[in-house]
Design an enzyme around this catalytic site. Structure first.
Site, PDB file in Angstrom:
ATOM      1  N   ASP A  74       0.871  -1.161   0.000  1.00  0.00           N
ATOM      2  CA  ASP A  74       0.000   0.000   0.000  1.00  0.00           C
ATOM      3  C   ASP A  74       0.909   1.211   0.000  1.00  0.00           C
ATOM      4  O   ASP A  74       1.802   1.323   0.851  1.00  0.00           O
ATOM      5  CB  ASP A  74      -0.943   0.024   1.206  1.00  0.00           C
ATOM      6  CG  ASP A  74      -2.108   0.961   0.952  1.00  0.00           C
ATOM      7  OD1 ASP A  74      -2.885   0.690   0.013  1.00  0.00           O
ATOM      8  OD2 ASP A  74      -2.250   1.969   1.669  1.00  0.00           O
ATOM      9  N   SER A  75       0.713   2.071  -0.964  1.00  0.00           N
ATOM     10  CA  SER A  75       1.669   3.153  -1.136  1.00  0.00           C
ATOM     11  C   SER A  75       0.962   4.410  -1.595  1.00  0.00           C
ATOM     12  O   SER A  75      -0.190   4.377  -2.037  1.00  0.00           O
ATOM     13  CB  SER A  75       2.745   2.751  -2.150  1.00  0.00           C
ATOM     14  OG  SER A  75       2.156   2.309  -3.360  1.00  0.00           O
TER      15      SER A  75
END
Length: 214
Positions: A74-75
């Site tokens: 998740d970025s």
């Protein structure tokens, strides 16, 4: 800390660019990677308010559905002048009414928001890319790894490599954006290297050293 023994894992993503980058990183270490998209898994609702929470949701969903270890990412882009936005909602800024994603539109939204704040100099446009990797096992055990890279939001966008907001992010100390870098320049880390450039490669370096002994 739990070591990863299996050589087959699931990349818990439906994002083609993200799947490609993770496969580029784990491939040299001898892993076979299937993706959640390849396996037709339903995308779980990302209801977390942090990168860590959303990465965990995705990894656990794929691990439990496949019976294999799953690696998620998740970025997002966190812009200081915007109070850390878009942050965990980075992908949401690209969403259109029909459900598709338009990152050119998203980059324009960031630029408009910065101009509304009067942020027109490099010093006022500081930002960072953040990546949190989650490795999850079917029994519910998880390990989390966070990587960050500092830089600036530039305009207009430059380069056609990478994906997402890469064309407007220039890492500190470089004259080129992520969108102008080759995959190797952006995240070409291998065991023994002292440093990795991209946020995802930095998180992956921690993962490899912790769970693979690389």
């Amino acid at each position: 800390m739990r070591r990863l023994i299996d050589k087959t894992l699931v990349v818990a993503s439906h994002n083609a660019g993200k799947i490609r980058e993770i496969r580029d990183l784990i491939g040299p270490l001898g892993f076979e990677a299937k993706s959640a998209a390849d396996l037709n898994f339903v995308e779980p609702d990302e209801t977390g308010t942090t990168f860590e929470e959303n990465a965990t949701i995705k990894a656990l969903a794929s691990a439990k559905a496949s019976g294999l270890p799953a690696l998620s990412d998740d970025s997002g882009l966190a812009v200081d002048a915007l109070g850390g936005a878009p942050g965990v909602y980075t992908a949401n800024w690209a969403e259109r009414e029909d459900g598709s994603r338009d990152f050119q539109m998203a980059m324009e939204k960031v630029e408009e928001a910065l101009r509304d704040k009067g942020a027109v100099t490099p010093e006022s446009r500081t930002a960072r890319f953040v990546s949190v990797l989650c490795l999850a096992w079917p029994d519910g055990h998880v390990e989390l790894f966070r990587g960050e890279v500092e830089g600036y939001v530039v305009w207009p966008p430059r380069g056609t490599s990478g994906f997402g907001y890469d064309p407007v992010f220039q890492p500190r100390g470089y004259d080129t954006t992520f969108g102008e870098m080759s995959a190797e320049e952006k995240h070409g880390w291998k065991p023994g290297d002292p440093e990795a450039l991209s946020h995802r490669a930095r998180a992956f370096k921690l993962f490899a050293e912790t769970c693979l002994g690389a």
